[in-house]
Structure formats: C-alpha cells, structure tokens
Write a protein that holds these residues in place. Structure first.
Motif, PDB file in Angstrom:
ATOM      1  N   THR A 279     -13.649  55.745  18.328  1.00  0.00           N
ATOM      2  CA  THR A 279     -13.491  54.421  18.930  1.00  0.00           C
ATOM      3  C   THR A 279     -12.029  54.206  19.283  1.00  0.00           C
ATOM      4  O   THR A 279     -11.150  54.989  18.895  1.00  0.00           O
ATOM      5  N   GLU A 280     -11.765  53.150  20.003  1.00  0.00           N
ATOM      6  CA  GLU A 280     -10.375  52.843  20.370  1.00  0.00           C
ATOM      7  C   GLU A 280      -9.517  52.494  19.170  1.00  0.00           C
ATOM      8  O   GLU A 280      -8.279  52.496  19.245  1.00  0.00           O
ATOM      9  N   HIS A 281     -10.156  52.244  18.015  1.00  0.00           N
ATOM     10  CA  HIS A 281      -9.414  51.831  16.824  1.00  0.00           C
ATOM     11  C   HIS A 281      -8.727  52.994  16.117  1.00  0.00           C
ATOM     12  O   HIS A 281      -8.014  52.771  15.126  1.00  0.00           O
ATOM     13  N   ILE A 282      -8.934  54.234  16.569  1.00  0.00           N
ATOM     14  CA  ILE A 282      -8.222  55.359  15.953  1.00  0.00           C
ATOM     15  C   ILE A 282      -6.721  55.234  16.156  1.00  0.00           C
ATOM     16  O   ILE A 282      -5.933  55.833  15.413  1.00  0.00           O
ATOM     17  N   HIS A 283      -6.305  54.448  17.150  1.00  0.00           N
ATOM     18  CA  HIS A 283      -4.880  54.248  17.417  1.00  0.00           C
ATOM     19  C   HIS A 283      -4.311  53.036  16.681  1.00  0.00           C
ATOM     20  O   HIS A 283      -3.135  52.712  16.845  1.00  0.00           O
ATOM     21  N   GLY A 284      -5.141  52.384  15.874  1.00  0.00           N
ATOM     22  CA  GLY A 284      -4.691  51.227  15.115  1.00  0.00           C
ATOM     23  C   GLY A 284      -5.208  49.933  15.705  1.00  0.00           C
ATOM     24  O   GLY A 284      -5.793  49.901  16.796  1.00  0.00           O
ATOM     25  N   GLY A 285      -5.009  48.845  14.962  1.00  0.00           N
ATOM     26  CA  GLY A 285      -5.419  47.532  15.427  1.00  0.00           C
ATOM     27  C   GLY A 285      -6.893  47.226  15.238  1.00  0.00           C
ATOM     28  O   GLY A 285      -7.421  46.310  15.858  1.00  0.00           O
ATOM     29  N   GLY A 286      -7.568  47.984  14.373  1.00  0.00           N
ATOM     30  CA  GLY A 286      -8.993  47.747  14.135  1.00  0.00           C
ATOM     31  C   GLY A 286      -9.232  46.439  13.419  1.00  0.00           C
ATOM     32  O   GLY A 286      -8.373  45.958  12.670  1.00  0.00           O
ATOM     33  N   PRO A 287     -10.402  45.827  13.620  1.00  0.00           N
ATOM     34  CA  PRO A 287     -10.677  44.534  12.990  1.00  0.00           C
ATOM     35  C   PRO A 287     -10.946  44.619  11.491  1.00  0.00           C
ATOM     36  O   PRO A 287     -10.781  43.629  10.770  1.00  0.00           O
ATOM     37  N   ILE A 288     -11.349  45.792  10.994  1.00  0.00           N
ATOM     38  CA  ILE A 288     -11.643  45.953   9.568  1.00  0.00           C
ATOM     39  C   ILE A 288     -10.486  46.644   8.863  1.00  0.00           C
ATOM     40  O   ILE A 288     -10.010  46.190   7.824  1.00  0.00           O
ATOM     41  N   LYS A 292      -3.911  53.059  11.718  1.00  0.00           N
ATOM     42  CA  LYS A 292      -4.398  54.174  12.526  1.00  0.00           C
ATOM     43  C   LYS A 292      -5.293  55.086  11.684  1.00  0.00           C
ATOM     44  O   LYS A 292      -5.284  55.033  10.454  1.00  0.00           O
ATOM     45  N   VAL A 293      -6.026  55.944  12.393  1.00  0.00           N
ATOM     46  CA  VAL A 293      -6.936  56.852  11.694  1.00  0.00           C
ATOM     47  C   VAL A 293      -6.178  57.738  10.715  1.00  0.00           C
ATOM     48  O   VAL A 293      -6.678  58.061   9.635  1.00  0.00           O
ATOM     49  N   PHE A 294      -4.953  58.156  11.075  1.00  0.00           N
ATOM     50  CA  PHE A 294      -4.061  58.812  10.109  1.00  0.00           C
ATOM     51  C   PHE A 294      -2.939  57.842   9.792  1.00  0.00           C
ATOM     52  O   PHE A 294      -2.248  57.382  10.697  1.00  0.00           O
ATOM     53  N   PRO A 295      -2.776  57.483   8.534  1.00  0.00           N
ATOM     54  CA  PRO A 295      -3.405  58.052   7.338  1.00  0.00           C
ATOM     55  C   PRO A 295      -4.533  57.209   6.737  1.00  0.00           C
ATOM     56  O   PRO A 295      -5.086  57.563   5.709  1.00  0.00           O
ATOM     57  N   PHE A 296      -4.876  56.068   7.399  1.00  0.00           N
ATOM     58  CA  PHE A 296      -5.701  55.077   6.710  1.00  0.00           C
ATOM     59  C   PHE A 296      -7.162  55.484   6.562  1.00  0.00           C
ATOM     60  O   PHE A 296      -7.843  55.013   5.641  1.00  0.00           O
ATOM     61  N   MET A 297      -7.655  56.343   7.438  1.00  0.00           N
ATOM     62  CA  MET A 297      -9.036  56.782   7.275  1.00  0.00           C
ATOM     63  C   MET A 297      -9.224  57.545   5.962  1.00  0.00           C
ATOM     64  O   MET A 297     -10.238  57.424   5.289  1.00  0.00           O
ATOM     65  N   PHE A 298      -8.201  58.299   5.561  1.00  0.00           N
ATOM     66  CA  PHE A 298      -8.311  59.137   4.359  1.00  0.00           C
ATOM     67  C   PHE A 298      -8.338  58.296   3.085  1.00  0.00           C
ATOM     68  O   PHE A 298      -9.106  58.592   2.164  1.00  0.00           O
TER      69      PHE A 298
END
Length: 615
Positions: A279-288, A292-298
């Motif tokens: 999704t476009e949220h991999i670059h940050g700014g997601g509502p939840i 960014k996907v790195f490092p926060f997805m981990f």
C-alpha cells in the motif's frame, strides 16, 4: 491474490526448516544429548522442577509463548499490504525466531534452568547480568501490562468469554491432580478429560449471554483487572503441576485446534486477499502505524516472527520441566514455528477484508472520515455479528471478523457468523491470558534471583515467603499499569521492548555458542541478532523522537510522554550495554584466546576443542 499459495508455501517452507535446519542446530551447534541428566530430574523439588511429558510440556510452552503478538501484530501491520508482513513472518520465524527460542532453551537447560539474566552474567560478564536483569524486569512489567490490557479489552462485558476461561481453572486443577495423584502417568486419560472439559466450557459458554447466569460472568474493566491479578498471583505461587502447566496444556487444545481449523478453512475456502501486496503507507503516514515499513513493520509484527519474551519462557519455566535434552528441538523450534503459522493465518484473515472495512474497524469515526473512504460490507458485518464493529481499534475486532468470515464460508456455516465472531473474541482472550501466568512466574524467579544476591534465602524459588513477596511485587507492578494505563501508552513500548530483548537473548546465545568452543557456528544467532537489534534500535529512536517526546508538549499527555520516552531510552541503553559487553567477550575469547569463564590465556589450538563447563 489468492491466499491458498501463501498458506501452502509457508507450511512447506516451515516443514523443511524443521526437518533439516533445526536438526542441524540441535546436533551440530548445540550438541543436544539425552545422556545428560536435565535439571528437571537432577534438581527435582515437586514444585518448580518437575520432569514433564514432552507433549504436555509442548502444550504449556506454546500456550505460554503464544500471546497477543502473533494475532494483533500481523493484523495491524496489514496496513502496509500483505506481502511485507508475509515475507517477514516466514523468513523471520525460520531463521530468527525459532533459532532464538531453541538456543535460549538449550543454554538454560545446561545452566540448571537459570534465567536469561543469570546466563548473561555467566556467558558474558557480571555487568551484562546486572543490566540484563534491570532491562528484563522493565520489559516483563511492560509486556504483562500490554497483554493484560488486551485481555481486559477482549473480555469486558463478555460473559461467554469469562465463563469459558474461568472454567479452565478447575478443569486444569483436576487434570493436574489426575496426572500426579489420581492416575499417575496416565497422560492420555488426563488429556481426554481436559479436552472434553474445555469443549464443554466453550459450548456451555455460548448459552451464558442473556441467561440468568449472565450477570455472574459479566464484569467491568476494573473487576477484570482485579480478577486477572488474582489469577496471575495464584498461578505464580502454586506448584507448576497443579494449575499453570495443566491449564496451559488444556488451553493449547483450543489454541492448536483453532489454528488447525483456520488452516483447513483457508485451504478449503481459498479466500481472495482484498488488501494489495503493497500500500502507499509503506512510505509512512499510515492511519494505524504512522511510520515507514522499515523499521516499524518489524516491531509491529513482533512475536509472530521473533519474540524476546519467548527467551524468558525458554529460560524460565520450560527448562525446569524438560525431561530430555532432545525434546528441546520440538518444544523450542517447533513451538515457534507454530506461532509463525498463527501470525500468517492472522495476516490472511485481516487482509481478506476489504481495505475500506479494515480501516473502518481499526480507526475512530473521525480518523476514518478523514481518509475519504466508504465502507463496503461494514453494515452487513455488524448486522451478522450482532454488534457494532466500526470504530473498534486495536486489531482484535477486525481479526475476529476476519476469522469469522473464513469459518462461515465453509459449507453449512453461513448462518453462524455471530457464533464464530464471539468464539474468535473468546479465543483471542484465552490465547493471551495463558501468557500472563507464565510471565508472572518468570518475573518472580528473576526477582528472587536478584534479591537473593543480597539476602540468600530469597534465591530459593521454593521458599514460600520469598515467593509470596516477589510475586506480589511483580503482580502489583503490571496490574498498576493495566488499571491506570491505556493501549496508546503501553502498546507502543511493547513492540520495541520485546524486540530489544530478542536482540539481547541472541547476543547471550551467541556468547554461549562461542564459549562452548563452537564459534564457527556463531553465525546461526549472530546474523539474526545484528538485524533485529539494528531494526529495533532504529525504531526505538524514531518512536521517541516522533511519537513519545512530542507528547510532553501537550499538558494532558505530558506524563505519558515523559514515561514512555524514559522507559524506551532506558531499555535501549541497557540493550546497547549488553551488546557492547558481548562483543568485548567475543574478542577476548576468539582473538586473544582467553578462557571464556576465568579469563586466563589458553593455547590457541585448544580453542576448537574447548569443552563448555557446566553444572
């Protein structure tokens, strides 16, 4: 994208990893040997050290390690798309998480079932031991508070869930007495008794809401906090065979059974994933998750791929119950693979929802309106489950809806959406609660070890006054945060602290491997350690700078901002100190050829054949 190839591919990869990679680690890296007498036999005391059937112990261990993380983490990380989470869950659990659990368990078994902090003192340095103790105590309190909040939020005003979970306590005591006193050694009979009892409790619980019994099992938030604290205290001080191990064992029936049913459901239904790969949220700014996907997805996925909390279980209750060294492979590596499957199933269930419905459930009405999206099936979903599911953040509700959709898509299940939704909510609460009892007992062990350095009687885990005092302090600490805190204050620290602890445990495991003379195999734990610590320290920095510290400028949230920032920084500093101490120890052992335990110089040729001093 259809979920079937993802599910089948993950199962195949995990089966191959267990067959070959775990066998390599057990034989070559750890040299597990059934000729060695385990602490469960050698130090048997009938309370904390008790040789346990490997299947019963697997049930206890899996129930203890499988908490909120593999359910909630992948559900929240679905905002990045299905592919990032799937890849990390699969790669992470095979190469990092399962390795972490197995090595920690083996090291503790070889060290009389000692805690992670005590092993750090032995394998790295006294400084590392002290710092690790401080960090672990903070992490246990934070973790138990986060898990406790998740249980409370799932069970508040839920008479079905409370009834079922309450019934597992007397069932567990009966199973424990059956295996130890009534029919010693008859594990099959006890298992059947526990299985029938749990199924009866689940089915019976469905009749409680709306009945005359409903008020007896309907509790407010505060009442649930008190109840969970009382249970955590009792499970920590009573003999392991009486309540904690049998309860975790019988709870694992429903945990494993439900997971297997979900796997079959995914294979039969083969749902299409509505969420895109990215999704476009991999670059940050997601509502939840704003990062960014790195490092926060981990750090959001957390336990489904690798969990530092598991090292506390693997160096806490489990090594004191292990009957044979080779059982560690199935329990340590196999148990973590099972948790990875849970994470993948949770991710599939969440991403099978329409993105618009996923966000509508996990965001407040104001946040969802700001996205400019329109729900797709939300009104129908609310009607089918019998309650409003919009604006229920935290991941638990969206996950329950996803699970219910999979089950109701099976033949003959179309009219049971409400039943499966409430079953999933109860299942999530049970999944989490079994971690509370083990975590509290581990905290008690660690606190007794620490105080025992000053006052020797406290060091004896079977000394009743010490057990009562230590348990009271641990329970009060996490219950205080559950009573006064919120998910927004505690949960952000949970992911960071959990992954930092995993990095510390991997550094201790690497030290154990190097000190035992098998330094050529150190890459097994060193690689995951470098990745996990780099990722988590980066996430911790951004959490403090971008999320926690800005709260200090808001009067109503200033205390929360200072507390979360301070605790996160303390945990990061502690982790760095342990890592630095570990690197110094490795340099002295490998390059300066110092004895790993007394520091004296030894001849270089002896390094490859050095035998670990244990016991």
């Amino acid at each position: 994208m259809n979920a079937l190839p993802l599910m089948l591919g993950a199962l195949c990869v995990m089966a191959i990893a267990y067959r070959y990679y775990s066998a390599f680690i057990a034989a070559k890296v750890l040299a597990l040997d059934d000729a060695r007498v385990t602490p469960a036999h050698r130090l048997h005391d009938g309370s904390n050290y008790e040789a346990t059937n490997k299947w019963v112990l697997f049930g206890h261990h899996f129930a203890a390690i499988a908490g909120a993380g593999p359910l909630i983490g992948p559900t929240l990380a679905a905002q990045f798309g299905y592919l990032p989470g799937f890849l990390w869950l699969l790669i992470g659990v095979v190469l990092a998480g399962a390795v972490h659990d197995l090595v920690a368990l083996a090291a503790s078994v070889r060290r009389d079932g000692r805690s992670l902090a005590e092993i750090a003192r032995i394998e790295i340095s006294p400084t590392a031991g002290i710092v690790a103790t401080i960090a672990i105590l903070i992490i246990i309190v934070v973790s138990m508070a986060g898990l406790g909040l998740a249980v409370v939020n799932a069970l508040v005003e839920s008479s079905w869930g409370v009834f079922t979970i309450a019934m597992t306590i007397p069932i567990a005591i009966l199973v424990g007495l059956w295996m130890r006193n009534i029919r010693p050694g008859k594990v099959g009979e006890a298992s059947l008794l526990g299985f029938v009892g749990v199924i009866a409790a689940v089915i019976g619980g469905s009749y409680v809401p709306g009945s005359a019994m409903s008020p007896w099992f309907t509790f407010t938030r505060e009442e649930l906090v008190i109840g969970i604290a009382v249970y955590g205290f009792a499970a920590s001080v009573l003999p392991v065979w009486l309540l904690m191990v049998p309860r975790d064992y019988i709870s694992s029936y429903m945990k494993v059974g439900t997971v297997l049913a979900l796997i079959i459901g995914v294979i039969v239904v083969a749902p299409d994933l509505k969420m895109p790969a990215f999704t476009e949220h991999i670059h940050g700014g997601g509502p939840i998750i704003p990062g960014k996907v790195f490092p926060f997805m981990f750090i959001t996925i957390a336990c489904g791929a690798i969990s530092g909390f598991h090292s506390l279980v693997a160096t806490g209750t489990t090594p004191k119950l292990l009957s044979r060294e080779t059982d560690a492979r199935m329990i340590g590596y196999g148990g973590m693979l099972m948790e990875g499957v849970v994470g993948i199933v949770a991710l599939i269930a969440a991403t099978a929802l329409h993105p618009e419905d996923y966000y509508a459930i996990n965001l407040s009405a104001e946040q969802f309106a700001a996205l400019g999206l329109e729900p797709v099936n939300l009104a129908l979903l609310s009607a089918e489950v019998g309650e409003q599911v919009a604006g229920r953040p935290g991941g638990a509700v969206s996950l329950a809806v996803g699970f219910a959709q999979i089950f109701t898509a099976l033949p003959g299940m179309a009219s049971l959406m409400s039943y499966w939704y409430h079953f999933a909510i109860m299942f999530e609460a049970l999944f989490i609660l079994t971690t509370i009892d083990t975590g509290t007992r581990i905290g008690r062990f660690l606190l007794q070890e620490y105080i025992g350095k000053v006052w020797k009687p406290f060091e004896r885990t079977n000394w009743i006054p010490g057990s009562l005092v230590a348990t009271t302090l641990i329970v009060y600490s996490w219950a205080y945060f559950v009573w006064n805190g919120s998910i927004s204050m505690i949960w952000p620290m949970f992911g960071t602290s959990n992954q930092l602890l995993a990095g510390v445990a991997l550094s201790v495991g690497t030290s154990y491997i190097i000190n035992s003379g098998r330094w050529k195999y150190a890459w097994v734990t060193l690689g995951p350690m470098l990745f996990v610590t780099t990722t988590t320290l980066t996430a911790g920095y951004f959490n403090v700078v971008d999320n926690f510290w800005p709260l200090t400028s808001i009067p109503a949230k200033a205390t929360q901002g200072y507390a979360t920032s301070a605790l996160t920084v303390v945990m990061m500093v502690c982790a760095v100190i342990v890592l630095v101490e570990a690197f110094r120890k490795w340099y002295r052992v490998i390059f300066l050829h110092h004895d790993p335990y007394d520091g004296t110089p030894i001849e270089a040729p002896r390094m490859t054949g050095m035998v670990m001093r244990c016991c």
